[in-house]
Structures are given as structure tokens and as C-alpha cells.
Design an enzyme around this catalytic site. Structure first.
Site, PDB file in Angstrom:
ATOM      1  N   HIS A   1     -38.399  -8.073  15.857  1.00  0.00           N
ATOM      2  CA  HIS A   1     -39.119  -7.062  15.069  1.00  0.00           C
ATOM      3  C   HIS A   1     -38.498  -7.027  13.676  1.00  0.00           C
ATOM      4  CE1 HIS A   1     -41.392  -3.095  14.834  1.00  0.00           C
ATOM      5  NE2 HIS A   1     -40.637  -3.077  13.748  1.00  0.00           N
TER       6      HIS A   1
ATOM      7  N   ASP B   1     -35.549  -4.004  13.448  1.00  0.00           N
ATOM      8  CA  ASP B   1     -36.404  -3.437  12.391  1.00  0.00           C
ATOM      9  C   ASP B   1     -35.882  -3.843  11.008  1.00  0.00           C
ATOM     10  OD1 ASP B   1     -38.664  -2.171  11.491  1.00  0.00           O
ATOM     11  OD2 ASP B   1     -38.110  -0.172  12.203  1.00  0.00           O
TER      12      ASP B   1
END
Length: 392
Positions: free
Chosen positions: A65, A287
């Protein structure tokens, strides 16, 4: 110019299973041989030797991600995060990334994402991406999710699609099912993952849409991968229940303040592994490149941080400090995401696998990092940099 053969001597191998002290022969970007006794190689072969002197050798980390083009944008155009440079990944032991779009899927689109994926590949990193972003209808190249996954080789699914979040498009169950069916069928056509990577906000509905999708359709649970599931403790309990039903859940290695209603990534993984859910159905991502905003009661940004891939090794070391054995902690960073995302040759140390390897020093830092058998970090220093990174 082709790289010579490389012999890694005296590596304490975690494949991610603990194998003990091994020697490894690398060539053509692959692991050619692994054994307990150093091989007798013909003198005519050009072989470089590196003695790891007992350092722990692990598969390169897979960050599933990553905002490879940069994320952000919730507080105006000036708040758009720049794209992370190559060494932000490599010095953190990350050898594979999956890029995606977030809140800003208007100014940033699938074409820009693909271009950055290709740029990272040209620099030696393994990279893939998701079409779409937070919103409906999803941003695509071909006009459909199915077409993007079928015809754009690096695109392996759709995401990060936002649910239970004030920034989402407030999708209906029918919209989520249609999107998931497009991704799933495209995965069947191509052998790709074909998943929906779901951004979870902190809304009260939590994972309700996913439960409804499983209850009312024939789609296999693996198609739905919720992420940020540790951002609320109650949400995490919902995620555990979905993992019991066959979904793969993704924990985010973001900062958590003491007393906050969230689980740090290390605590979340410990709780997951103790829950009885399949240890193969969990991963941890960073992230990286995305902004980590907090909002006031009216939905305005009141603070912001930026994710970074270094959070993966930080979390891994936090798990080891808690007493979790390395071979139990590693799959969530390596083999599990490789299996779900169908990244062949990734996530393990085995003959025939890609030579994406990280040797950890005594402090748990990335000491040596190889991407496809090529040395990118040597003794903790990046020896390969992106085209626009300053040389120091």
C-alpha cells in the site's frame, strides 16, 4: 553489462521459515542454489563473494500500500505529497511495492500511476499498481476496471476504494459488488490478484458493506482486502471476523498515540496471530507517500503526517522486541502479501525465487539490500539512487 554470479556466505536464513546458516548462489536475478556446505565452483566462473558473517537474511519486504505518485491533497493543492524517491524504499528493506491513488484521484490518475510504476521498475524496484482510487466511478485507462486489469500488465486490482469515510463516494452495496465482480473476472482472465483493496475510514458503518457483499453474492472472500483495519479497536474486531470468513486483512504501520482508540501495527499483528484466524490472511503495509491526516468535527484537516516505508522494519523490530520469533513475524511482510497478490517469485527465499534479499544488522536495520541480485544498499549505504536523487 550482466552482473556476475554472487555467492552469499554464512547467512542466517529466514525464508521466511528459519533455515539456519546457509550459503546462497545468485545469478540472472534469481536464487540458483542454497545449501549448508559452500559449493565448489569452477574457477572459470566469474563469482563475487560476500560473507554475511551470520547476519539474518530475509526476503525483501513487500509494501502492498504505497502512494508511489504521492498522496494527500485534503488541505489544498499545496498539501499534495511528493512522490517518494527510490532510496526511501531500498534503505528500508522494501524491494516490492504496490502503488495506488487515494483522495486525489482527479488531479492524479491511472496514467500517472502507471508511469511511476514503470519508472520504479526501470530503477530496479519491483512495482505494480491498482487502477481506481477512493471514488466512484473509478478512474481508469480503458474505461473499465476489467479492461485496465486485463490489458495493463502492472495493474493487478482496484483500490484504494474508500468506505466508511467522509472522503468516500458513499458507495452502495450494488456499486461495491459491481466493482468486485469486474476485478474478480479480470483476475480470472489474467492470473492476477483481481482484488478490491478497500480503504477503511473511522465511520460507524465499519466493514458492514463487506459483510453484506459476502452474504449476498457468490464472490470469494479473498476478493475483498480491507486496509487500515487497526485504526479503530472495534474495526479491528470486525476485521478478525472477516478473516475467519476468508478475507485477507491489511494492517497499517502508522503512528498511534498512547491512549488512542487504535492498535499500533505490532500490537495488531500480535492480536491477530492470537485470534485463531489464519496466519496466512494478514499483511502489514506502510501507506508510504500518503498523508496521515486528522480531521476536526467539520471534516477539516487539523494535522498531518506522512507515511514512510521505514515503518515496516520499525514494526518488525517492535514485534521482535515483544518476543515474537522472526519466522512468525515475517510472513505478514513477505509471503502473505506475495500469495494474495500473486506476485510470483516474491516473498520467499527458495531456489528459483527472485533474488530480492535483505541482510539485517544487529539493530534490525537494512544492512545489505539486493534487488534482483543487484546490490542497492551496501553496509547501510545506498549505492544505487534514483535519477533525481542528490548524490551525497
Amino acid at each position: 553489462m550482466t552482473n556476475p554470479l554472487l555467492l552469499l556466505r554464512n547467512a542466517d536464513v529466514y525464508a521466511p521459515d528459519a533455515l539456519g546458516l546457509r550459503h546462497l548462489l545468485i545469478g540472472g536475478g534469481k536464487l540458483l542454489w542454497i545449501g549448508e556446505t559452500e559449493p565448489q565452483l569452477p574457477a572459470a566462473l566469474e563469482v563475487e563473494t560476500l560473507d554475511l558473517e551470520g547476519l539474518r537474511l530475509i526476503p525483501g519486504l513487500i509494501d502492498g500500500h504505497v502512494h508511489v505518485t504521492g498522496g494527500g491533497g485534503e488541505a489544498g493543492f499545496a498539501s499534495r505529497v511528493p512522490a517518494p524517491m527510490l532510496t526511501r524504499y531500498t534503505t528500508a528493506g522494501v524491494t516490492s511495492v504496490v502503488g495506488l491513488l487515494g483522495t486525489d484521484d482527479a488531479a492524479r490518475g491511472t496514467a500517472e500511476l502507471l508511469a511511476q510504476v514503470y519508472a520504479l521498475r526501470e530503477s530496479g524496484l519491483s512495482a505494480w499498481g491498482y487502477c481506481g482510487g477512493y471514488h466512484f466511478p473509478p478512474t481508469t485507462l480503458t474505461g473499465t476496471v476489467r479492461g485496465d486489469i486485463a490489458f495493463a500488465e502492472p495493474l493487478i486490482g482496484v483500490g484504494e476504494v474508500a468506505i466508511s469515510d467522509h472522503r468516500s463516494s458513499q458507495p452502495t452495496l450494488d456499486e461495491v459488488l459491481r466493482l468486485a465482480s469486474e476485478a474478480h473476472v479480470a483476475g480470472l482472465m489474467t492470473g492476477k490478484a483481481g482484488i478490491v483493496h478497500l480503504h477503511l475510514g473511522d465511520g460507524a458503518r465499519g466493514l458492514e458493506l463487506v459483510r453484506q457483499a459476502l452474504d449476498t453474492s457468490e464472490l470469494p472472500p479473498r476478493v475483498f482486502q480491507p486496509t487500515h483495519v487497526n485504526r479503530k479497536k472495534a474495526l479491528f474486531e470486525e476485521a478478525l471476523a472477516l478473516a475467519m470468513r476468508g478475507c485477507h486483512v491489511d494492517i497499517t504501520a502508522f503512528p498511534v498515540e498512547e491512549g488512542e482508540d487504535a492498535w499500533p501495527a505490532d500490537e495488531a499483528l500480535m492480536r491477530y496471530l492470537d485470534s485463531g484466524a489464519s496466519p496466512q490472511r494478514v499483511s502489514i503495509s506502510s501507506d508510504a507517500g500518503g498523508c496521515l491526516p486528522c480531521f476536526d468535527g467539520e471534516g477539516r484537516v487539523c494535522g498531518m503526517d506522512v507515511g514512510h516505508s521505514g515503518a515496516l522494519l520499525e514494526t518488525l523490530n517492535a514485534l521482535l522486541a515483544r518476543g515474537l520469533p522472526l519466522d512468525r513475524a515475517l510472513p505478514a511482510f513477505t509471503r502473505n502479501p506475495a500469495t494474495l497478490l500473486r506476485l510470483r517469485g516474491k516473498g520467499t527465499i527458495a531456489v528459483g525465487s527472485d533474488a530480492d534479499l535483505v541482510a539485517l544488522d544487529g539493530e534490525g536495520r537494512a544492512h545489505h539490500v539486493l534487488l534482483g541480485g543487484a546490490m542497492h544498499v551496501r553496509a547501510g549505504v545506498a549505492v544505487v539512487r534514483g535519477m533525481f536523487e542528490h548524490q551525497h
